[in-house]
Structures are given as structure tokens and as C-alpha cells.
Design an enzyme around this catalytic site. Structure first.
Site, PDB file in Angstrom:
ATOM      1  N   ARG A 151      -2.681 -11.676  -3.587  1.00 54.12           N
ATOM      2  CA  ARG A 151      -2.742 -10.207  -3.543  1.00 54.12           C
ATOM      3  C   ARG A 151      -3.002  -9.709  -4.953  1.00 54.12           C
ATOM      4  NH1 ARG A 151       1.216  -5.865  -0.698  1.00 54.12           N
ATOM      5  NH2 ARG A 151       0.064  -6.750   1.042  1.00 54.12           N
ATOM      6  N   HIS A 199      -8.097  -5.704   3.415  1.00 50.24           N
ATOM      7  CA  HIS A 199      -6.781  -6.254   3.786  1.00 50.24           C
ATOM      8  C   HIS A 199      -6.923  -7.041   5.101  1.00 50.24           C
ATOM      9  CE1 HIS A 199      -2.601  -6.903   3.726  1.00 50.24           C
ATOM     10  NE2 HIS A 199      -2.134  -5.677   3.894  1.00 50.24           N
ATOM     11  N   GLN A 229      -3.843  -8.112   7.443  1.00 54.35           N
ATOM     12  CA  GLN A 229      -3.217  -6.987   8.149  1.00 54.35           C
ATOM     13  C   GLN A 229      -3.934  -6.720   9.474  1.00 54.35           C
ATOM     14  OE1 GLN A 229      -0.455  -4.925   7.243  1.00 54.35           O
ATOM     15  NE2 GLN A 229      -0.738  -4.268   9.356  1.00 54.35           N
ATOM     16  N   ASP A 262      -2.146   5.170   6.935  1.00 47.90           N
ATOM     17  CA  ASP A 262      -1.697   4.362   5.788  1.00 47.90           C
ATOM     18  C   ASP A 262      -1.229   5.338   4.709  1.00 47.90           C
ATOM     19  OD1 ASP A 262      -1.309   2.327   3.912  1.00 47.90           O
ATOM     20  OD2 ASP A 262      -3.441   2.109   3.449  1.00 47.90           O
ATOM     21  N   CYS A 304       0.318   0.198   8.767  1.00 46.01           N
ATOM     22  CA  CYS A 304       0.510  -1.117   8.146  1.00 46.01           C
ATOM     23  C   CYS A 304       1.848  -1.195   7.408  1.00 46.01           C
ATOM     24  CB  CYS A 304      -0.644  -1.432   7.205  1.00 46.01           C
ATOM     25  SG  CYS A 304      -0.949  -0.166   5.974  1.00 46.01           S
ATOM     26  N   ARG A 343       2.637  -9.815  11.272  1.00 47.42           N
ATOM     27  CA  ARG A 343       2.136 -10.296   9.983  1.00 47.42           C
ATOM     28  C   ARG A 343       2.478 -11.784   9.830  1.00 47.42           C
ATOM     29  NH1 ARG A 343       0.966  -7.254   5.977  1.00 47.42           N
ATOM     30  NH2 ARG A 343      -0.423  -9.024   5.652  1.00 47.42           N
TER      31      ARG A 343
END
Ligand code: CP
Ligand code: NVA
Length: 313
Positions: free
Chosen positions: A100, A127, A130, A224, A265, A293
Site C-alpha cells: 500500500r 484499489h 477492495q 467513500d 469501503c 476483505r
């Protein structure tokens, strides 16, 4: 395909395989409990994480391996060692690298210099892991037949909006983003790529700026945070004002399909991009989504390390 660097790397077949395996891991987390026995997976993060870190470390443990978590400033990278040298060293010890960070180009370089699978666990642009969790959650709620359904993302045109468009295109879905116009709209290159993929899968891509039109008859409202990791604080006041009409509240939710769900998310900021009554209400599937996840990262590690993900040619 060695790595998962971008959502657009995945084919529909790859996604179907990963969702099927993840659904198995949701029921029986220890189904492949020796797949990574006596092996390690490096998890390198230069941005904070709650879900992705916990999901990744747990996924590795469930596969019988040992996660090695490396915080941003732990490596010699910060003291001038190159990304390529770092990738070669990590490849000598670990069986996969989950990363990340900010720049997509850094993840790409780790992938090209390393010999082990490199997984993008969020960059400023994308992402992908996700979206695997999101689509497993969508599948659980609506099944495989998504004809006539509309999947709407509302808010900032950020990494999540990009991944939403690209994965929707891969899945042949009717996907919508509703964002402000201008600097907080999704990247034009990503929109063009989503449209190019849609032309091969039968997906419909709608880029809107009216939240009510986007919410009407939608099966999913997704949002988000308005301030992503790394966004300049100097933009907060303007962003909060411009994004306010895209906040998911009861008024927007009342426009959706009867069986619509709310997705996020996470982390969430109640009273900003979503009201508490929606995220904590009966339509919200955010906790199941967060659980996936783990199941989806576990599936990804399982198949990538076995060379079973072939990519979108
Ligand atoms: N959704 C997500 O990536 O959460 P974290 O930032 O907590 O990992
Ligand atoms: N857009 C957010 C997503 C967090 C999971 C960020 O990049 O901070």
C-alpha cells in the site's frame, strides 16, 4: 499473470475464480491451511490501514504462512536503497508482497523488479483488492444475474471511483459514478479504459454529476471518504462544500430500487459522505463487505502463488 497491480489486470474469468474461492474461504477459512506452510508474505505499507492490514495478515495465517508487516519507514528505501533492489531482496525471502503506497508507478516497479507476486493494496489511483470484496458482497446480495441492475458510486472521483468503474466494466455491469465536475471527477484515462473494456463485455458506463439521477432505481449506493490518504488539508473546506450534495442520506436512498443496499469501503465519516442512519441502518452491508476483505485476499494469495490468475489479455 504474476502480480495484481491494477484492477484492469483482471479478466472476468479471474474474478469468477477468485469470488468462488473466496466464498469457500468465507465458509471454511482453513480449507487450504497448508498452502503457504513455512512461507512468508511481506506486507509493506506507507499509508495507514485497518482492514487491509488485518485482512492480509489473517489471510496469510489461514493459509498456513507467516505475515511480515513492514511499515513505511522500516526499510532502507527511505535511505536511498532503490525500489528494484528492495524488490529483489523481498523476493528472496517472501512468497508474495502486498503493498500500500502513494504512487502507482512504485507498485508497478516492485512488480517488474520482483520475482514474486506483488499485490496492490491501494495506491492513489486504484484499489483492486477492495473491489473483489465488494463484488463478492454484491454477488451474495443479488446473485449472478445482474441484468437490469444499476451500481452507483457517489462522491469523490478518487482511487475507489476508478476501481468501481473498471471492475464494473469487467463484470459487464451497469456502473455509474456521480461526482462533482472538474478536479474531483474520475480521471479521464480511467473512464476511457472502462469504456474500452465495456465495449468487450456489454457493460454500461455512466459518468454523471447529478446525485439524484445516479441514485434513481440503483441497486447499490456506494461511497467513500471525501478526504483520501495524502489529499492536501488545504482542500478540505472546498471539497466538503462541493461534495455535500453527494452525501448518502435517507433522501438519496429513498430514490433507489426496493432491494437496494448501501456499501462503503470504510473508514467512514458519519455526517460527511454518509449519514449515520444509512450506514448503521438495515440497508447497509458494510460489515459483511469488510469481512470479505479477508476472504478475497486469501483467495488472491492462494491463486496468485499457484500461477492460476491469467489476466485480461
Ligand atoms: N477499505 C480499506 O482499504 O480499509 P483500510 O484503509 O482500513 O485498509
Ligand atoms: N479513497 C480512500 C480509500 C480508503 C480505503 C483513500 O485512498 O484514503
Amino acid at each position: 499473470m504474476k502480480d495484481l497491480l491494477r484492477t484492469a489486470d483482471l479478466s472476468r474469468d479471474d474474478v469468477e475464480l477468485l469470488l468462488a474461492t473466496a466464498a469457500d474461504f468465507a465458509v471454511n477459512p482453513l480449507k487450504a491451511s497448508s498452502a503457504l506452510a513455512h512461507r512468508t508474505v511481506a506486507i509493506y505499507m506507507t499509508k495507514p490501514s485497518t482492514r487491509t492490514r488485518l485482512a492480509s495478515e489473517t489471510a496469510v495465517a489461514h493459509l498456513g504462512g507467516t505475515p511480515i508487516f513492514i511499515r513505511g519507514d522500516d526499510l532502507q528505501l527511505g535511505r536511498g536503497e532503490t525500489i528494484a533492489d528492495t524488490a529483489k531482496i523481498i523476493s528472496g525471502f517472501a512468497s508474495a508482497l502486498i503493498v500500500r503506497t502513494f504512487a502507482q508507478s512504485d507498485v508497478d516497479e516492485l512488480g517488474s523488479a520482483g520475482s514474486i507476486p506483488v499485490i496492490n493494496a491501494l495506491t492513489d489511483d486504484d484499489h483492486p483488492t477492495q473491489l473483489l470484496a465488494d463484488w463478492l458482497t454484491i454477488r451474495e446480495n443479488f446473485g449472478s444475474d445482474i441484468s437490469g441492475r444499476k451500481f452507483t458510486y457517489l462522491g469523490d472521483g478518487n482511487n475507489m471511483s476508478h476501481a468501481w468503474l473498471i471492475m464494473g466494466a469487467i463484470m459487464g455491469a451497469h456502473v455509474v459514478t456521480a461526482t462533482p465536475e472538474g478536479k474531483w471527477a474520475p480521471d479521464a484515462g480511467v473512464i476511457a479504459q472502462a469504456r474500452a473494456i465495456a465495449a468487450t463485455t456489454g457493460a454500461t458506463i455512466e459518468i454523471l454529476h447529478d446525485p439524484r439521477e445516479a441514485a434513481r432505481e440503483a441497486s447499490v449506493l456506494y461511497t467513500d471518504v471525501w478526504m483520501s490518504m495524502g489529499d492536501p488539508e488545504s482542500e478540505r473546506a472546498e471539497k466538503t462544500r462541493v461534495l455535500a450534495p453527494f452525501s448518502v442520506d435517507q433522501d438519496l436512498m429513498s430514490l433507489t430500487a426496493k432491494d437496494a443496499i448501501f456499501m462503503h469501503c470504510l473508514p467512514a465519516h458519519r455526517g460527511e459522505e454518509v449519514s449515520a442512519e444509512i450506514i448503521d441502518g438495515p440497508r447497509s452491508v458494510v460489515w459483511r463487505e469488510a469481512l470479505h476483505r479477508r476472504t478475497t485476499i486469501q483467495a488472491l494469495l492462494f491463486h496468485l502463488t499457484r500461477g492460476e490468475i491469467h489476466g485480461r489479455q
